[in-house]
Motif scaffolding. Structure first.
Motif, PDB file in Angstrom:
ATOM      1  N   LEU A  13       0.843  -1.186   0.000  1.00 55.23           N
ATOM      2  CA  LEU A  13       0.000   0.000   0.000  1.00 55.23           C
ATOM      3  C   LEU A  13       0.886   1.246   0.000  1.00 55.23           C
ATOM      4  N   PRO A  14       0.361   2.388  -0.440  1.00 54.94           N
ATOM      5  CA  PRO A  14       1.159   3.625  -0.389  1.00 54.94           C
ATOM      6  C   PRO A  14       1.582   3.946   1.039  1.00 54.94           C
ATOM      7  N   HIS A  15       2.805   4.411   1.177  1.00 51.78           N
ATOM      8  CA  HIS A  15       3.332   4.798   2.480  1.00 51.78           C
ATOM      9  C   HIS A  15       4.249   5.997   2.302  1.00 51.78           C
ATOM     10  N   ALA A  16       4.648   6.618   3.397  1.00 53.57           N
ATOM     11  CA  ALA A  16       5.494   7.799   3.317  1.00 53.57           C
ATOM     12  C   ALA A  16       6.827   7.465   2.660  1.00 53.57           C
ATOM     13  N   THR A  24       4.586   9.969  -1.631  1.00 59.74           N
ATOM     14  CA  THR A  24       4.302   8.634  -1.110  1.00 59.74           C
ATOM     15  C   THR A  24       5.029   7.604  -1.973  1.00 59.74           C
ATOM     16  N   ALA A  25       5.202   6.417  -1.436  1.00 58.80           N
ATOM     17  CA  ALA A  25       5.953   5.372  -2.130  1.00 58.80           C
ATOM     18  C   ALA A  25       5.197   4.058  -2.075  1.00 58.80           C
ATOM     19  N   GLN A  26       5.509   3.191  -3.003  1.00 57.84           N
ATOM     20  CA  GLN A  26       5.033   1.817  -3.014  1.00 57.84           C
ATOM     21  C   GLN A  26       6.164   0.906  -3.473  1.00 57.84           C
ATOM     22  N   ASN A  27       6.134  -0.333  -3.003  1.00 55.54           N
ATOM     23  CA  ASN A  27       7.158  -1.296  -3.385  1.00 55.54           C
ATOM     24  C   ASN A  27       6.528  -2.555  -3.957  1.00 55.54           C
ATOM     25  N   LEU A  28       7.266  -3.204  -4.847  1.00 56.90           N
ATOM     26  CA  LEU A  28       6.988  -4.578  -5.224  1.00 56.90           C
ATOM     27  C   LEU A  28       7.817  -5.468  -4.309  1.00 56.90           C
ATOM     28  N   TYR A  57      12.634  -6.280  -2.164  1.00 54.39           N
ATOM     29  CA  TYR A  57      11.687  -5.295  -2.688  1.00 54.39           C
ATOM     30  C   TYR A  57      12.302  -4.450  -3.796  1.00 54.39           C
ATOM     31  N   PHE A  58      11.419  -3.819  -4.557  1.00 51.09           N
ATOM     32  CA  PHE A  58      11.814  -2.899  -5.619  1.00 51.09           C
ATOM     33  C   PHE A  58      10.821  -1.736  -5.612  1.00 51.09           C
ATOM     34  N   PRO A  59      11.283  -0.487  -5.626  1.00 51.27           N
ATOM     35  CA  PRO A  59      10.348   0.644  -5.642  1.00 51.27           C
ATOM     36  C   PRO A  59       9.466   0.629  -6.891  1.00 51.27           C
ATOM     37  N   HIS A  60       8.187   0.871  -6.674  1.00 54.40           N
ATOM     38  CA  HIS A  60       7.227   0.838  -7.772  1.00 54.40           C
ATOM     39  C   HIS A  60       6.175   1.908  -7.500  1.00 54.40           C
ATOM     40  N   CYS A  61       6.574   3.158  -7.674  1.00 57.18           N
ATOM     41  CA  CYS A  61       5.732   4.304  -7.332  1.00 57.18           C
ATOM     42  C   CYS A  61       5.056   4.831  -8.594  1.00 57.18           C
ATOM     43  N   ALA A  62       3.786   5.156  -8.477  1.00 57.54           N
ATOM     44  CA  ALA A  62       2.994   5.549  -9.650  1.00 57.54           C
ATOM     45  C   ALA A  62       3.495   6.840 -10.283  1.00 57.54           C
TER      46      ALA A  62
END
Length: 235
Positions: A13-16, A24-28, A57-62
């Motif tokens: 889920l999106p997080h700081a 905000t950030a999201q990860n795979l 993990y890998f960053p996956h931000c929209a």
């Protein structure tokens, strides 16, 4: 990866964001319950993933693609003048490859480092369980590189050693020893470890163009970054 190595991939889920306060950030994340994470770790590193605790993990931000995987080309790396001076300043330190894990000495140094570098950020009151959960995983090929002045522990470089390269997971050090540039010294020692073990790459996690906390990575030349076309030399 072989078909038998396939694993579920989750999106958080999106997080700081840890780098930009207004984002905000999201990860795979590879399935942390997968029974073969130890075998997947090397191929995941090659694809730009990173370990934090038991998660790959890998960053996956929209809306943001600033985090760029980077690695040092070990065979062609040559320390620059500042890095050679760093090695000379720290020639009195003893470097050892140690069994990973919690002990009171390491935890005390870890707490001092976090309180100095991340005061008020939520990490600066780390308990023993936080130490274990963040720095180690039962499946990871981890060692702790300890840097000591006599019997005094000055730095610990948490290092994962995979068949295709080593990953500089996290380094914590004595905040009162700023003149020694212990963070730089730790990376140089990890490069030396790669050479001893005939490893081609030292993975440094993510580089962010223009971010002051990430700029130091570009000084370890030649550095490669991973783009949509694969790994390329940083211009």
């Amino acid at each position: 990866m072989r078909r038998s190595d396939q694993v579920r991939l989750f999106q958080t889920l999106p997080h700081a964001c840890g780098y930009y306060a207004d984002r905000t950030a999201q990860n795979l994340v590879l399935d942390p319950a997968a029974p073969n994470l130890d075998k997947l770790y090397g191929p995941a590193l090659e694809r730009g993933f990173r370990r934090a605790g038991g998660h790959l993990y890998f960053p996956h931000c929209a809306q943001c693609h600033a985090c760029t995987p980077c690695r040092i080309d070990v065979a062609n790396f040559r320390p620059d003048r500042a890095q050679r001076r760093c090695l000379k300043r720290n020639a009195d330190l003893v470097v050892s490859e140690s069994i990973p894990g919690y002990n009171r000495e390491r935890h005390a140094l870890y707490e001092r480092y976090l309180q100095s570098r991340h005061a008020g950020g939520g990490m600066d009151d780390a308990e023993a369980s936080d130490f274990r959960r963040f720095l180690t995983a039962p499946w990871s090929p981890t060692l702790f590189m300890e840097l000591r002045l006599g019997e005094r522990l000055l730095a610990v470089a948490v290092t994962d050693v995979c068949p295709n390269g080593a990953s500089a997971v996290y380094t914590f050090y004595d905040p009162d020893e700023t003149a020694r540039s212990l963070g730089t010294c730790a990376i140089l020692q990890q490069v030396a470890l790669c050479r001893r073990r005939s490893l081609s790459w030292l993975y440094l996690g993510f580089w962010i163009d223009g971010h002051p906390k990430m700029d130091y990575k570009r000084h370890f030349k030649p550095l490669q970054i991973r783009t949509v076309e694969g790994w390329q030399a940083m211009p």
